[in-house]
Write a protein that holds these residues in place. Structure first.
Motif, short mmCIF file in Angstrom:
data_model
loop_
_atom_site.label_atom_id
_atom_site.label_comp_id
_atom_site.label_asym_id
_atom_site.label_seq_id
_atom_site.Cartn_x
_atom_site.Cartn_y
_atom_site.Cartn_z
N SER A 236 55.29 37.07 61.35
CA SER A 236 56.61 36.99 61.97
C SER A 236 56.58 37.53 63.39
N GLN A 237 55.85 38.63 63.61
CA GLN A 237 55.81 39.22 64.94
C GLN A 237 55.06 38.36 65.94
N ASP A 238 54.22 37.45 65.46
CA ASP A 238 53.58 36.51 66.36
C ASP A 238 54.61 35.64 67.08
N LEU A 239 55.77 35.44 66.43
CA LEU A 239 56.83 34.62 67.01
C LEU A 239 57.82 35.42 67.82
N GLY A 240 57.74 36.76 67.74
CA GLY A 240 58.75 37.58 68.40
C GLY A 240 60.10 37.30 67.79
N ASP A 241 61.10 37.07 68.63
CA ASP A 241 62.44 36.70 68.15
C ASP A 241 62.74 35.23 68.44
N MET A 242 61.71 34.43 68.50
CA MET A 242 61.89 33.00 68.78
C MET A 242 62.77 32.35 67.72
N ALA A 243 63.69 31.50 68.16
CA ALA A 243 64.58 30.80 67.24
C ALA A 243 63.76 29.86 66.36
N THR A 244 63.85 30.05 65.07
CA THR A 244 63.04 29.23 64.16
C THR A 244 63.62 27.83 63.97
N ASN A 245 64.90 27.64 64.31
CA ASN A 245 65.49 26.29 64.20
C ASN A 245 65.33 25.54 65.52
N SER A 246 64.12 25.58 66.07
CA SER A 246 63.89 24.99 67.39
C SER A 246 62.80 23.91 67.32
N VAL A 247 62.84 23.03 68.32
CA VAL A 247 61.83 21.98 68.45
C VAL A 247 61.45 21.90 69.92
N PHE A 248 60.18 21.61 70.19
CA PHE A 248 59.67 21.51 71.55
C PHE A 248 59.15 20.08 71.75
N MET A 249 59.48 19.51 72.91
CA MET A 249 59.20 18.09 73.12
C MET A 249 58.58 17.86 74.49
N TRP A 250 57.55 17.00 74.55
CA TRP A 250 56.86 16.71 75.80
C TRP A 250 56.44 15.23 75.81
N THR A 251 55.95 14.79 76.97
CA THR A 251 55.56 13.38 77.12
C THR A 251 54.08 13.20 76.81
N ARG A 252 53.77 12.00 76.26
CA ARG A 252 52.38 11.59 76.06
C ARG A 252 52.26 10.10 76.41
N LYS A 253 51.04 9.63 76.50
CA LYS A 253 50.84 8.22 76.82
C LYS A 253 51.37 7.33 75.69
N THR A 254 51.92 6.19 76.08
CA THR A 254 52.39 5.25 75.07
C THR A 254 51.20 4.63 74.34
N THR A 255 51.41 4.25 73.11
CA THR A 255 50.33 3.65 72.31
C THR A 255 50.63 2.21 71.91
N MET A 256 51.81 1.71 72.35
CA MET A 256 52.18 0.33 72.01
C MET A 256 52.79 -0.34 73.25
#
Length: 423
Positions: free
Chosen positions: A52-72
């Motif tokens: 738990s302490q590895d996460l600190g007080d990070m919100a657990t109901n969170s999502v992180f999103m980034w861009t990647r190359k398209t595959t289609m």
């Protein structure tokens, strides 16, 4: 039989003292059962705390999103196309996903890879430069020790202000200096220090976070000539909505906005912390359940040993019980005495097992704290007081059950048969 009848307690004491080794090993089985239960529960809690302490007080109901190359390929665009999020995407996400609670766009500046990018006087250092919105300190908070965090005035006015990590302070300032109001130079641009923070996480994650510098997101876009580009998003869902709903809606919207094939699952990268956190909590729930099963099984083995010994005690005292019954002792008196002996044996042994187990956990915790040992995977092994009390109550109840079988065996013997018994 009165509970506080001194003569009866003397009788119980001498009965247990008559065979000290038998009493000791019988009690040791109970002691070992609750001792192991406490130690295993504390160790499981220590592992959970470390994770738990590895996460600190990070919100657990969170999502992180980034861009990647398209595959289609899609709409005339070839596969392998690279694209970028932008400020318009941020507004679209806020306007079209009602389940979204917080969204924090982020950009990363150059540096932090061994090249010096920050100067103060004659001191230089290489630190991570993060462009952020105030919401990031809700989603992934840090401990502000001085000053303040980035605010919306900084965002709107593109102020050149910085919030520095503890390691940045140690590298650029004297230990007794107050960094608030001082200036540092980032990529040739002067920034005023408005806050000092320390990571809430552990070990490498804490080291990485403590060497970061937070500046206004819009200021970083301008200073680094990023235009309206967004590096990635941190998002949380409302309390009553699974973050997976936000994740799916955000991906669908971003695919539409950037002309990505609806079935291209890899073009928008994401990390659902809630899903990973659920896996971890389910794992630890399973560990806790296993600990209770093993611990209570060991404890019951000790209690069964107590019951067996009490059966032997009843056999040895058959004539004595017959005399008591012959002179008018009620069955309740005989049952009470045997049950009290059983409960006394289990309760005293259980208390010592509980006390020594808790003491050992505290000693381990003290050793981890004072030695500065690596606590990444193990931290603050402890046991909840309510859980410990429940364990002791289970033990006392088990002691009662352990005494009832021998007690009913005792009163089932007719007085005349008991008096004839040759032990």
């Amino acid at each position: 039989m009165k509970i506080f009848d001194l003569d009866k307690w003397h009788e119980i004491y001498f009965a247990l003292r008559k065979n000290p080794w038998r009493t000791f090993f019988t009690a040791f089985g109970v002691f070992w059962g609750i001792f192991m239960l406490i130690i295993m529960m504390g160790a499981g809690e220590g592992l959970y705390n470390g994770a738990s302490q590895d996460l600190g007080d990070m919100a657990t109901n969170s999502v992180f999103m980034w861009t990647r190359k398209t595959t289609m390929p899609y709409k005339g665009f070839p596969r392998g196309r690279y694209y970028r999020f932008n400020n318009a995407d941020t507004k679209a996400l806020k306007d079209n996903i009602p389940e979204l609670q917080y969204i924090a766009p982020r950009l990363q500046g150059w540096g932090g890879d061994g090249n010096n990018n920050v100067i103060r006087g004659e001191r230089t250092g290489g630190f991570q430069i993060q462009g952020d919105y105030p919401e990031i300190n809700i989603i992934d908070p840090v401990n502000l020790t001085k000053g303040r965090f980035i605010n919306y005035i900084d965002i709107n006015e593109k102020r050149k202000v910085a919030v520095i990590g503890l390691r940045v302070f140690n590298e650029l300032f004297e230990p007794d200096e107050n960094p608030i109001g001082e200036y540092i130079q980032i990529q040739g641009v002067y920034f005023k220090v408005v806050g000092l923070f320390q990571s809430k996480k552990n070990d490498q994650q804490a080291d990485r976070e403590n060497q970061a510098i937070y500046i206004s997101f819009t200021t970083l876009q301008k200073v680094y000539n990023y235009g309206d580009m967004v590096g990635w998003y941190s998002m949380t869902a409302r309390d009553d909505v699974p973050v997976a709903v936000v994740e799916e809606k955000a991906k669908e919207l971003l695919r539409q906005r950037h002309s990505i094939h609806p079935d291209d699952e890899r073009a928008v990268g994401s990390f659902n912390l809630d899903k990973e956190w659920s896996k971890m909590t389910n794992l630890f729930d399973g560990i806790r359940g296993l600990v209770w099963i093993v611990g209570i099984g060991t404890l019951l083995a000790g209690v069964i040993g107590v019951s067996n010994i009490m059966l032997i005690v009843v056999k040895e005292r058959t004539k004595e019980i017959g005399i008591q019954r012959a002179i008018g002792a009620a069955p309740f008196n005989v049952i009470s005495q045997i049950v009290i002996e059983s409960v006394l044996l289990t309760a005293v042994a259980g208390y010592f097992g509980l006390a020594i187990g808790v003491g050992l956990l505290e000693l381990i915790n003290y050793g981890l704290t004072t030695s500065g040992a690596d606590a990444n995977m193990f931290s603050n092994p402890s046991i909840d007081f309510i859980v410990a009390t429940r364990a002791l109550m289970i033990l006392v109840f088990s002691g009662i059950l352990a005494g009832l079988i021998p007690a009913y065996r005792a009163i089932s013997i007719k007085p005349i048969d008991a008096l004839r018994d040759e032990v």
